[in-house]
Design an enzyme around this catalytic site. Structure first.
Site, PDB file in Angstrom:
ATOM      1  N   LYS A  15      -2.967  -5.011  -3.276  1.00  0.00           N
ATOM      2  CA  LYS A  15      -3.808  -3.992  -3.923  1.00  0.00           C
ATOM      3  C   LYS A  15      -5.106  -3.924  -3.123  1.00  0.00           C
ATOM      4  O   LYS A  15      -5.897  -4.870  -3.113  1.00  0.00           O
ATOM      5  CB  LYS A  15      -4.074  -4.368  -5.381  1.00  0.00           C
ATOM      6  N   ARG A  40      -8.754  11.194  -6.127  1.00  0.00           N
ATOM      7  CA  ARG A  40      -8.119  11.180  -7.440  1.00  0.00           C
ATOM      8  C   ARG A  40      -8.625  12.279  -8.344  1.00  0.00           C
ATOM      9  O   ARG A  40      -7.927  12.719  -9.243  1.00  0.00           O
ATOM     10  CB  ARG A  40      -8.389   9.823  -8.089  1.00  0.00           C
ATOM     11  N   GLU A  99      -4.221   4.646   0.202  1.00  0.00           N
ATOM     12  CA  GLU A  99      -5.586   4.197  -0.066  1.00  0.00           C
ATOM     13  C   GLU A  99      -6.366   4.202   1.242  1.00  0.00           C
ATOM     14  O   GLU A  99      -5.897   3.659   2.248  1.00  0.00           O
ATOM     15  CB  GLU A  99      -5.503   2.774  -0.655  1.00  0.00           C
ATOM     16  N   LYS A 133      -0.430  -3.592 -11.972  1.00  0.00           N
ATOM     17  CA  LYS A 133      -1.435  -4.181 -11.095  1.00  0.00           C
ATOM     18  C   LYS A 133      -1.804  -5.560 -11.590  1.00  0.00           C
ATOM     19  O   LYS A 133      -1.969  -5.772 -12.785  1.00  0.00           O
ATOM     20  CB  LYS A 133      -2.658  -3.274 -11.002  1.00  0.00           C
TER      21      LYS A 133
HETATM   22  P1  AMP Z   1      -7.136   0.440 -10.824  1.00  0.00           P
HETATM   23  O1  AMP Z   1      -8.105   1.338 -10.094  1.00  0.00           O
HETATM   24  O2  AMP Z   1      -7.660  -0.944 -11.035  1.00  0.00           O
HETATM   25  O3  AMP Z   1      -6.585   1.098 -12.069  1.00  0.00           O
HETATM   26  O4  AMP Z   1      -5.865   0.236  -9.880  1.00  0.00           O
HETATM   27  C1  AMP Z   1      -5.091   1.289  -9.431  1.00  0.00           C
HETATM   28  C2  AMP Z   1      -5.575   1.724  -8.083  1.00  0.00           C
HETATM   29  O5  AMP Z   1      -5.305   0.761  -7.100  1.00  0.00           O
HETATM   30  C3  AMP Z   1      -4.860   2.935  -7.541  1.00  0.00           C
HETATM   31  O6  AMP Z   1      -5.338   4.127  -8.087  1.00  0.00           O
HETATM   32  C4  AMP Z   1      -5.145   2.843  -6.059  1.00  0.00           C
HETATM   33  O7  AMP Z   1      -6.377   3.490  -5.772  1.00  0.00           O
HETATM   34  C5  AMP Z   1      -5.341   1.373  -5.828  1.00  0.00           C
HETATM   35  N1  AMP Z   1      -4.333   0.759  -4.955  1.00  0.00           N
HETATM   36  C6  AMP Z   1      -4.623  -0.147  -4.016  1.00  0.00           C
HETATM   37  N2  AMP Z   1      -3.535  -0.561  -3.382  1.00  0.00           N
HETATM   38  C7  AMP Z   1      -2.484   0.111  -3.913  1.00  0.00           C
HETATM   39  C8  AMP Z   1      -1.074   0.116  -3.672  1.00  0.00           C
HETATM   40  N3  AMP Z   1      -0.518  -0.674  -2.756  1.00  0.00           N
HETATM   41  N4  AMP Z   1      -0.310   0.953  -4.444  1.00  0.00           N
HETATM   42  C9  AMP Z   1      -0.865   1.745  -5.387  1.00  0.00           C
HETATM   43  N5  AMP Z   1      -2.185   1.778  -5.656  1.00  0.00           N
HETATM   44  C10 AMP Z   1      -2.995   0.975  -4.932  1.00  0.00           C
END
Ligand code: AMP
Length: 612
Positions: free
Chosen positions: A260, A280, A308, A480
């Site tokens: 991530k 986004r 990303e 996540k």
């Molecule tokens: P969060 O912002 O904590 O809700 O986590 C989701 C976000 O992680 C996504 O919207 C992406 O911007 C980010 N992200 C980072 N790495 C990845 C990945 N390998 N796959 C999908 N999302 C990712």
């Protein structure tokens, strides 16, 4: 707009979703489709369709001034009204005098949208202000209420875009192709087919990013005509949090696992030499990353990728490493990015999905299949994007490492002369397929998690290989797993009245850390406390105000809170020189004295630790 406003009032008056959609469906259906289209956009809380980049650029301050002027009210009176009603539209409805010149209902939704376009096109606050003043001078207070609400981006009548979709499905539900059969789903008391094509409506809206156009197609019975349009970003698939490795694997067995990365989510739309990136919020962000489009130019097929954008370490010993978000932050919100900045903070696009390729929408394919297509696309030969560039391209060069000659084009655009450059001055940029691992046990996941953190990444994304891509939805197909969040103990220094149902209570807190004797602000967050706690705190803050600034009060620094956040950024927004990213109030800490709160030193430590 009279009927629009009256319908909105009726929708606001009920809390029942079914009633809201029924009222809206009835209203939309009574309009010719072109009018319904504009109205549907307004009901989704926007002056213009989602995909459009047009913005009014007529902010709250300007509207505030005009409403005060038209109502003949002082700033204090308006502040008092704002505190009572909670949004500027409602204030306008309450304070504007009955307007004898108003030609009630003269502005249809499409006419209003035309006026909004004039405001958007006008340059400068004076010109915009004149147009807004004229518009509000032509309508009744009730119409003004909703016009201002649309302009400020939220109707606050308990209607999300998903309910507008439902209303469209309900209004045109039983329409078969061609719209000939029992339009509106009224057969057998409206139960037969009403809402029957909600999925089609949702899908069309997702693809078009335009609820108005969706309504037009629904009215025509042509929802299936909606197709993906390049350079019109679609919604992003979102992830749900997993508590632990075990929790993650309870949703699916064989997981595809990626790091991530902490950057900015971006959808890349590519057609030949034209490559554009969208955030986004579906805003175009190509300008902030002028070196990135080149890395995806010349694909043999049109394509849309999901990934990303991260700041990428340029140090040789750190090859293959994303930098923390604080590094990328320097690249954001700029109109022009200097060549120097591009060299200092190189950007990379980590691609993890493909939504469209070669004329086919891929979102219904499984992640496993999309992954395969993505690999093929990125590994394949690409058509060079122009003749001049051909000679400078080394043939067969791997996509992931094309970082030299091509970018000199970009550098030139920024007054940087490649012929004078030495190799270490090159701007590097790259597109990288996010590496994938597999895991089917908690131990495997834990190991991957540690490895991701050792690389400086936030944690893991755990994905179901059999899942389709669901735009705009947060499901359990993507999970996540993040690191334990650091928390800080901080002291509240100022408070503000909230919005909506929190209008009468002091629920927005600004908080600080200690630096010797001084308190330095570091963030501001809406309260995550219970209503009872907020009520109690409001009373306390009212009694311990040091300075009443109207909507804001500076208070005695006595209340200690524990706040969580995603990371620490450098910022001049607060006098500590730092700001917390996504701060959340976890709990009150009555067990702690203000003298025991965390220090600026601790914040610096966390900030520096992030890069390690
Ligand atoms: P969060 O912002 O904590 O809700 O986590 C989701 C976000 O992680 C996504 O919207 C992406 O911007 C980010 N992200 C980072 N790495 C990845 C990945 N390998 N796959 C999908 N999302 C990712």
């Amino acid at each position: 707009m009279r009927r629009f406003a009256e319908t909105s009032e009726r929708i606001a008056a009920t809390t029942k979703k079914l009633e809201k959609t029924a009222l809206l469906a009835e209203y939309l259906k009574s309009l010719p489709p072109d009018e319904g289209a504009s109205a549907a956009v307004f009901f989704s809380g926007r002056p213009f369709p989602m995909w459009e980049e047009t913005t009014l650029q007529a902010g709250g301050t300007l509207l505030w001034r005009i409403v005060a002027e038209l109502a003949g009210r002082s700033d204090e009176e308006l502040t008092a009204a704002y505190r009572k009603y909670g949004d500027l539209g409602a204030v306008a409805g309450a304070v504007l005098p009955q307007n004898n010149d108003a030609q009630e209902g003269r502005h249809s939704p499409s006419e209003l949208q035309r006026r909004f376009r004039e405001i958007a096109a006008a340059r400068g606050p004076a010109a915009k202000g004149a147009l807004v003043r004229r518009l509000l001078g032509e309508v009744t207070p009730l119409e003004a209420k909703y016009i201002v609400k649309i302009m400020t981006g939220d109707l606050r009548i308990g209607l999300k875009e998903s309910l507008v979709e439902e209303a469209i499905a309900k209004a045109y539900g039983a329409t078969l192709a061609g719209g000939k059969l029992v339009a509106g789903g009224t057969l057998a008391g409206g139960t037969l087919a009403a809402g029957g094509n909600l999925k089609d409506v949702q899908r069309a809206n997702m693809l078009l990013g335009d609820i108005g156009e969706t309504l037009r197609l629904a009215a025509d019975g042509r929802l299936s005509d909606a197709t993906m349009r390049l350079f019109h970003p679609i919604g992003f698939m979102l992830a749900s949090p997993a508590e632990s490795a075990e929790d993650a694997l309870s949703y699916f067995q064989n997981a595809l696992v990626e790091d991530k990365y902490d950057g900015i989510r971006a959808q890349a739309h590519c057609s030949g030499d034209t490559v554009r990136f969208f955030s986004r919020t579906r805003d175009e962000i190509t300008e902030s990353f002028p070196e990135l489009p080149q890395t995806l130019a010349g694909l043999p097929q049109d394509a849309i990728f999901d990934g990303e954008i991260v700041a990428w370490s340029s140090l040789a010993d750190e090859a293959g490493r994303a930098l923390p978000f604080s590094a990328l932050q320097q690249r954001l919100g700029r109109k022009k990015v200097s060549a120097n900045l591009m060299r200092r903070v190189p950007a990379a696009y980590l691609v993890f999905d493909v939504l469209y390729a070669g004329g086919e929408l891929l979102i219904d394919r499984t992640l496993r299949e999309r992954g395969r297509i993505l690999d093929e696309l990125l590994a394949g030969e690409r058509k060079p994007f122009d003749d001049a560039a051909v000679s400078r391209l080394r043939s067969g060069e791997a996509l992931a490492r094309r970082n030299s000659a091509l970018f000199q084009e970009v550098q030139k655009g920024f007054g940087f002369h490649p012929e004078q450059s030495s190799a270490n001055q090159e701007i590097s940029s790259q597109v990288i397929r996010a590496p994938i691992s597999r895991a089917s046990t908690a131990e495997e996941l834990d190991q991957l998690f540690d490895a991701a953190q050792a690389r400086g990444n936030e944690g893991l994304m755990i994905k179901d290989p059999e899942s389709s891509y669901t735009p705009g939805r947060r499901g359990k197909s993507w999970l996540k797993l993040k690191r334990e969040l650091a928390t800080l103990d901080v002291v509240v220094t100022a408070v503000e009245y909230g919005h909506g149902k929190r209008i009468g209570v002091l629920s927005d807190y600004t908080f600080a850390v200690r630096d010797g004797e001084r308190l330095l602000n570091i963030g501001k967050a809406y309260s995550g406390l219970t209503d009872a706690e907020i009520a109690e705190m409001t009373q306390w803050f009212l009694e311990h105000t040091v300075e009443d600034q109207g909507l804001r009060r500076v208070v005695e620094p006595k209340i200690v809170l524990e706040v969580a956040f995603n990371n620490v950024m450098k910022s001049d927004r607060h006098n500590s020189g730092y700001a917390l990213r996504f701060p959340r109030i976890m709990r009150l800490r009555p067990d702690k004295l203000p003298e025991e709160t965390d220090t600026l030193e601790r914040v610096t430590e966390i900030y520096e630790g992030q890069g390690k």
